[in-house]
Design an enzyme around this catalytic site. Structure first.
Site, PDB file in Angstrom:
ATOM      1  N   ARG A  16       0.829  -1.170   0.070  1.00 59.27           N
ATOM      2  CA  ARG A  16       0.002  -0.008  -0.005  1.00 59.27           C
ATOM      3  C   ARG A  16       0.928   1.351   0.084  1.00 59.27           C
ATOM      4  O   ARG A  16       2.207   1.274   0.122  1.00 59.27           O
ATOM      5  CB  ARG A  16      -0.937   0.118   1.307  1.00 59.27           C
ATOM      6  N   ASP A  37       6.151  -7.355   1.637  1.00 61.53           N
ATOM      7  CA  ASP A  37       5.378  -6.665   2.636  1.00 61.53           C
ATOM      8  C   ASP A  37       4.844  -7.739   3.617  1.00 61.53           C
ATOM      9  O   ASP A  37       5.089  -8.947   3.406  1.00 61.53           O
ATOM     10  CB  ASP A  37       4.223  -5.959   2.069  1.00 61.53           C
ATOM     11  N   TYR A 152      11.713   7.500  15.346  1.00 65.86           N
ATOM     12  CA  TYR A 152      11.536   7.544  13.750  1.00 65.86           C
ATOM     13  C   TYR A 152      12.623   8.474  13.170  1.00 65.86           C
ATOM     14  O   TYR A 152      13.322   8.126  12.148  1.00 65.86           O
ATOM     15  CB  TYR A 152      10.215   8.282  13.393  1.00 65.86           C
ATOM     16  N   THR A 187      -0.425   8.933   2.609  1.00 61.53           N
ATOM     17  CA  THR A 187      -0.542   7.387   2.828  1.00 61.53           C
ATOM     18  C   THR A 187      -1.183   6.880   4.061  1.00 61.53           C
ATOM     19  O   THR A 187      -1.319   7.843   4.947  1.00 61.53           O
ATOM     20  CB  THR A 187       1.087   6.890   2.909  1.00 61.53           C
TER      21      THR A 187
END
Length: 262
Positions: A16, A37, A152, A187
Site C-alpha cells: 500500500r 510486505d 523515527y 499514505t
C-alpha cells in the site's frame, strides 16, 4: 516517460501507500517487479492487479533469512536484480522520555536494519552484473528533527547516512545509492482513515506547496533515481516535500510589519 525496460526491481513495503505506487509505476515503465510486505492479502492483490510483470513475496525485512528467500525467489522468477527500493518503514510518535527501549529497537529493526540487510542481500548480484541502483526512502525527518518522534527521526537519519556510505563504497563499481525524503504524503502512515483535510494540514504545517503530496509523486522520484536517466547521481538526497525543508510559509494572519528576520 522514463523507462525501466529489461530491469528487475524489488520494492519493500509495497502492499500500500508509497510502495504500492512505486511498484505500479515501475511496472508501467517496463520493469518486472517483486513486491514484498508483511501485509500478505493486500500485497497479493496489488501484484495480481499489476499482472505478469509482478510477483508478491511476504517477508519481514528485519529478517536476514527472509531476505535470502526474497532474493532467491526474485532470481528464480526473473533472473536478475537491478533495482532495490527500501521503502518499508514504521512510524512512531514518542518523545525521548516516553519511548521505550523495545519500541525503539523495533523501529530500528524495520527502518534501518531492514534496508541494511536488503543492501547486503542484493549487492553480490549487482556487483556480478557491474551495475545496480538502490533507492532508500528516508524522510524529511532525516533532514531535520521533529519533536516527539525521536525514534523515527533517528532511524531516518541513520538511513540517510547509510545511503552515503554505501554510495561512496560502491560507486566505482557501478552501483548507485540515493535517498528520497518525502514530506507530508497522503499514505496510510499519515492518513489511516483517509479523512485528513490535506489543505488544512498543509496550512497547519506551513508547507509552501499549500497541499500534501501524493504517493505517486514520491514514486516518480524513485523512478528517476532508479533509471539510467540518473546515471551520474550517487549519494544524493532528494526531498519530495513541497518545499517544506526549504522553509516555512508565514501564516497569512501575521502582520508583515511584525515579522522578525535574522
Amino acid at each position: 516517460m522514463i523507462r525501466l525496460d529489461g530491469k528487475v526491481a524489488i520494492v519493500t513495503g509495497a502492499a500500500r501507500g508509497q510502495g504500492e505506487a512505486t511498484a505500479r509505476l515501475f511496472a508501467q515503465a517496463g520493469a518486472r517487479v517483486v513486491l514484498t510486505d508483511r501485509l500478505e492479502k493486500e500485497g497479493r492483490k496489488v501484484a495480481a492487479e499489476i499482472g505478469a510483470a509482478a510477483r508478491f513475496i511476504v517477508a519481514d525485512v528485519s529478517s536476514e533469512e527472509a531476505w535470502a528467500v526474497l532474493v532467491r525467489e526474485t532470481l528464480s522468477a526473473f533472473g536478475r536484480i537491478d533495482i532495490l527500493v527500501n521503502n518499508a518503514a514504521i512510524s512512531d510518535h514518542h518523545g525521548a522520555a516516553e519511548l521505550e527501549k523495545a519500541r525503539f529497537e523495533t523501529i530500528l529493526a524495520v527502518n534501518v536494519v531492514g534496508p541494511f540487510l536488503g543492501i547486503q542481500a542484493v549487492l553480490p548480484h549487482m556487483l556480478a552484473q557491474g551495475r545496480g541502483a538502490i533507492v532508500n526512502i528516508s524522510s524529511v525527518n532525516g533532514l531535520r528533527g521533529n519533536a516527539g518522534m525521536v525514534g523515527y527521526d533517528s532511524s531516518k537519519w541513520a538511513l540517510r547516512g547509510m545511503t552515503k556510505s554505501v554510495a561512496v563504497e560502491y560507486g566505482g563499481r557501478g552501483i548507485r545509492v540515493n535517498s528520497v525524503h518525502p514530506g507530508a504524503i497522503r499514505t496510510p502512515m499519515l492518513d489511516p482513515a483517509g479523512t485528513v483535510d490535506g489543505a488544512l494540514l498543509s496550512h497547519m504545517l506551513r508547507i509552501p506547496a499549500a497541499r500534501v503530496g501524493e504517493p505517486e509523486e514520491v514514486a516518480q522520484a524513485s523512478l528517476f533515481l532508479a533509471s539510467d536517466a540518473a546515471s551520474y547521481i550517487n549519494g544524493a538526497e532528494l526531498a519530495v516535500d513541497g518545499g517544506w525543508t526549504a522553509g516555512l510559509v508565514v501564516p497569512d494572519e501575521i502582520d508583515p510589519a511584525t515579522r522578525v528576520s535574522n
